[in-house]
Design a protein around this motif. Structure first.
Motif, PDB file in Angstrom:
ATOM      1  N   MET A   1       3.076  -3.097  -8.845  1.00  0.00           N
ATOM      2  CA  MET A   1       2.443  -3.577  -7.727  1.00  0.00           C
ATOM      3  C   MET A   1       1.708  -4.871  -7.914  1.00  0.00           C
ATOM      4  SD  MET A   1       0.726  -2.004  -4.954  1.00  0.00           S
ATOM      5  CE  MET A   1      -0.484  -2.556  -3.912  1.00  0.00           C
ATOM      6  N   ASP A   2       1.500  -5.594  -6.990  1.00  0.00           N
ATOM      7  CA  ASP A   2       1.017  -7.250  -7.264  1.00  0.00           C
ATOM      8  C   ASP A   2      -0.630  -7.059  -7.184  1.00  0.00           C
ATOM      9  OD1 ASP A   2       0.131  -6.850  -4.733  1.00  0.00           O
ATOM     10  OD2 ASP A   2       1.731  -7.857  -3.653  1.00  0.00           O
ATOM     11  N   SER A   3      -1.210  -8.019  -7.110  1.00  0.00           N
ATOM     12  CA  SER A   3      -2.922  -8.251  -7.151  1.00  0.00           C
ATOM     13  C   SER A   3      -3.554  -7.660  -6.253  1.00  0.00           C
ATOM     14  CB  SER A   3      -3.014  -9.456  -7.689  1.00  0.00           C
ATOM     15  OG  SER A   3      -2.942 -10.465  -6.633  1.00  0.00           O
ATOM     16  N   SER A   4      -3.010  -7.156  -4.918  1.00  0.00           N
ATOM     17  CA  SER A   4      -3.613  -6.756  -3.831  1.00  0.00           C
ATOM     18  C   SER A   4      -4.339  -5.521  -4.029  1.00  0.00           C
ATOM     19  CB  SER A   4      -2.553  -6.648  -2.632  1.00  0.00           C
ATOM     20  OG  SER A   4      -1.493  -5.755  -2.805  1.00  0.00           O
ATOM     21  N   MET A   5      -5.416  -5.325  -3.267  1.00  0.00           N
ATOM     22  CA  MET A   5      -6.230  -4.374  -3.524  1.00  0.00           C
ATOM     23  C   MET A   5      -5.744  -3.145  -2.193  1.00  0.00           C
ATOM     24  SD  MET A   5      -9.585  -5.802  -5.092  1.00  0.00           S
ATOM     25  CE  MET A   5      -9.988  -6.898  -3.545  1.00  0.00           C
ATOM     26  N   SER A   6      -6.264  -1.927  -2.664  1.00  0.00           N
ATOM     27  CA  SER A   6      -6.155  -0.859  -1.494  1.00  0.00           C
ATOM     28  C   SER A   6      -7.251  -0.873  -0.593  1.00  0.00           C
ATOM     29  CB  SER A   6      -5.967   0.608  -2.274  1.00  0.00           C
ATOM     30  OG  SER A   6      -4.743   0.570  -2.780  1.00  0.00           O
ATOM     31  N   HIS A   7      -7.047  -0.842   0.865  1.00  0.00           N
ATOM     32  CA  HIS A   7      -8.074  -0.625   1.656  1.00  0.00           C
ATOM     33  C   HIS A   7      -7.733   0.441   2.412  1.00  0.00           C
ATOM     34  CE1 HIS A   7      -8.212  -4.842   0.489  1.00  0.00           C
ATOM     35  NE2 HIS A   7      -9.490  -4.993   1.157  1.00  0.00           N
ATOM     36  N   ILE A   8      -8.801   1.077   3.276  1.00  0.00           N
ATOM     37  CA  ILE A   8      -8.640   2.322   4.056  1.00  0.00           C
ATOM     38  C   ILE A   8      -9.424   2.148   5.429  1.00  0.00           C
ATOM     39  CG2 ILE A   8     -10.416   3.449   2.846  1.00  0.00           C
ATOM     40  CD1 ILE A   8      -8.733   5.980   3.024  1.00  0.00           C
ATOM     41  N   CYS A   9      -9.056   3.024   6.227  1.00  0.00           N
ATOM     42  CA  CYS A   9      -9.552   2.641   7.684  1.00  0.00           C
ATOM     43  C   CYS A   9     -10.256   4.191   7.907  1.00  0.00           C
ATOM     44  CB  CYS A   9      -8.489   2.441   8.796  1.00  0.00           C
ATOM     45  SG  CYS A   9      -9.416   2.751  10.593  1.00  0.00           S
ATOM     46  N   ASP A  10     -11.607   3.978   8.137  1.00  0.00           N
ATOM     47  CA  ASP A  10     -12.332   5.110   8.146  1.00  0.00           C
ATOM     48  C   ASP A  10     -12.064   5.911   9.401  1.00  0.00           C
ATOM     49  OD1 ASP A  10     -13.672   5.367   5.770  1.00  0.00           O
ATOM     50  OD2 ASP A  10     -15.056   3.913   6.417  1.00  0.00           O
ATOM     51  N   HIS A  11     -11.349   5.488  10.621  1.00  0.00           N
ATOM     52  CA  HIS A  11     -11.278   5.789  11.567  1.00  0.00           C
ATOM     53  C   HIS A  11      -9.934   6.663  11.839  1.00  0.00           C
ATOM     54  CE1 HIS A  11     -11.142   6.146  16.147  1.00  0.00           C
ATOM     55  NE2 HIS A  11      -9.852   5.825  16.150  1.00  0.00           N
ATOM     56  N   CYS A  12      -8.787   6.128  11.086  1.00  0.00           N
ATOM     57  CA  CYS A  12      -7.578   6.849  11.398  1.00  0.00           C
ATOM     58  C   CYS A  12      -7.055   7.373   9.906  1.00  0.00           C
ATOM     59  CB  CYS A  12      -6.555   5.778  12.045  1.00  0.00           C
ATOM     60  SG  CYS A  12      -5.916   4.488  11.046  1.00  0.00           S
ATOM     61  N   ARG A  13      -7.664   6.692   8.807  1.00  0.00           N
ATOM     62  CA  ARG A  13      -7.573   6.999   7.411  1.00  0.00           C
ATOM     63  C   ARG A  13      -6.141   6.332   7.107  1.00  0.00           C
ATOM     64  NH1 ARG A  13     -11.656   8.291   5.227  1.00  0.00           N
ATOM     65  NH2 ARG A  13     -10.314   9.182   3.386  1.00  0.00           N
ATOM     66  N   TYR A  14      -5.689   5.243   7.687  1.00  0.00           N
ATOM     67  CA  TYR A  14      -4.556   4.820   7.030  1.00  0.00           C
ATOM     68  C   TYR A  14      -4.754   3.800   5.957  1.00  0.00           C
ATOM     69  CZ  TYR A  14      -0.769   1.130   7.450  1.00  0.00           C
ATOM     70  OH  TYR A  14       0.257   0.436   7.016  1.00  0.00           O
ATOM     71  N   THR A  15      -4.172   4.056   5.007  1.00  0.00           N
ATOM     72  CA  THR A  15      -4.515   3.177   3.649  1.00  0.00           C
ATOM     73  C   THR A  15      -3.387   2.157   3.589  1.00  0.00           C
ATOM     74  OG1 THR A  15      -5.193   5.507   2.800  1.00  0.00           O
ATOM     75  CG2 THR A  15      -4.900   3.634   1.029  1.00  0.00           C
ATOM     76  N   PHE A  16      -3.799   1.156   2.993  1.00  0.00           N
ATOM     77  CA  PHE A  16      -2.737  -0.046   2.955  1.00  0.00           C
ATOM     78  C   PHE A  16      -3.289  -1.178   1.864  1.00  0.00           C
ATOM     79  CE2 PHE A  16      -6.067  -0.917   5.970  1.00  0.00           C
ATOM     80  CZ  PHE A  16      -6.430  -2.352   5.810  1.00  0.00           C
ATOM     81  N   SER A  17      -2.328  -2.023   1.449  1.00  0.00           N
ATOM     82  CA  SER A  17      -2.589  -3.152   0.336  1.00  0.00           C
ATOM     83  C   SER A  17      -2.809  -4.278   1.132  1.00  0.00           C
ATOM     84  CB  SER A  17      -1.514  -3.371  -0.432  1.00  0.00           C
ATOM     85  OG  SER A  17      -1.023  -2.082  -1.198  1.00  0.00           O
ATOM     86  N   ALA A  18      -3.773  -5.184   0.859  1.00  0.00           N
ATOM     87  CA  ALA A  18      -4.199  -6.350   1.219  1.00  0.00           C
ATOM     88  C   ALA A  18      -4.950  -6.994   0.253  1.00  0.00           C
ATOM     89  CB  ALA A  18      -5.088  -6.246   2.378  1.00  0.00           C
ATOM     90  N   ASP A  19      -4.717  -8.478   0.304  1.00  0.00           N
ATOM     91  CA  ASP A  19      -5.152  -9.526  -1.116  1.00  0.00           C
ATOM     92  C   ASP A  19      -6.461  -9.698  -0.651  1.00  0.00           C
ATOM     93  OD1 ASP A  19      -2.808  -9.658  -2.077  1.00  0.00           O
ATOM     94  OD2 ASP A  19      -2.092 -11.377  -0.968  1.00  0.00           O
ATOM     95  N   ALA A  20      -7.046  -9.873   0.883  1.00  0.00           N
ATOM     96  CA  ALA A  20      -8.534  -9.914   1.175  1.00  0.00           C
ATOM     97  C   ALA A  20      -8.800  -8.903   2.116  1.00  0.00           C
ATOM     98  CB  ALA A  20      -8.410 -11.362   1.819  1.00  0.00           C
ATOM     99  N   SER A  21     -10.219  -8.773   2.346  1.00  0.00           N
ATOM    100  CA  SER A  21     -10.581  -7.589   3.107  1.00  0.00           C
ATOM    101  C   SER A  21     -10.408  -8.090   4.566  1.00  0.00           C
ATOM    102  CB  SER A  21     -12.009  -7.656   2.807  1.00  0.00           C
ATOM    103  OG  SER A  21     -12.467  -7.232   1.677  1.00  0.00           O
ATOM    104  N   PRO A  22      -9.482  -7.259   4.971  1.00  0.00           N
ATOM    105  CA  PRO A  22      -9.010  -7.444   6.700  1.00  0.00           C
ATOM    106  C   PRO A  22     -10.265  -7.187   7.582  1.00  0.00           C
ATOM    107  CG  PRO A  22      -8.199  -5.198   5.904  1.00  0.00           C
ATOM    108  CD  PRO A  22      -8.996  -6.081   4.504  1.00  0.00           C
TER     109      PRO A  22
END
Length: 72
Positions: A1-22
């Protein structure tokens, strides 16, 4: 995995990788997105590895064959 971090949506619980906070969830568009905690990040990475190592075509063929067999 690259340097991106995991983020999560508290509404739909979708978890994804992103380099910056979306600003919003890429799945549902809600603004309730945050960095995933340690447990959520570990689960996200585990699932990414499962998807990366799985042969989706083979899985689809097996499931299709099971459905045909069970309908007879």
């Amino acid at each position: 995995m690259d340097s991106s971090m995991s983020h999560i949506c508290d509404h739909c619980r979708y978890t994804f990788s992103a380099d910056a906070s979306p600003e919003q969830c890429p799945d549902c568009g809600d603004l309730a997105v945050r960095m995933a905690n340690e447990e959520e990040s570990a689960e996200h990475l585990r699932l990414l590895k499962v998807v990366e190592n799985d042969n989706w075509d083979d899985t689809a063929e097996r499931v299709g064959a099971q459905c045909l067999t069970s309908s007879r």
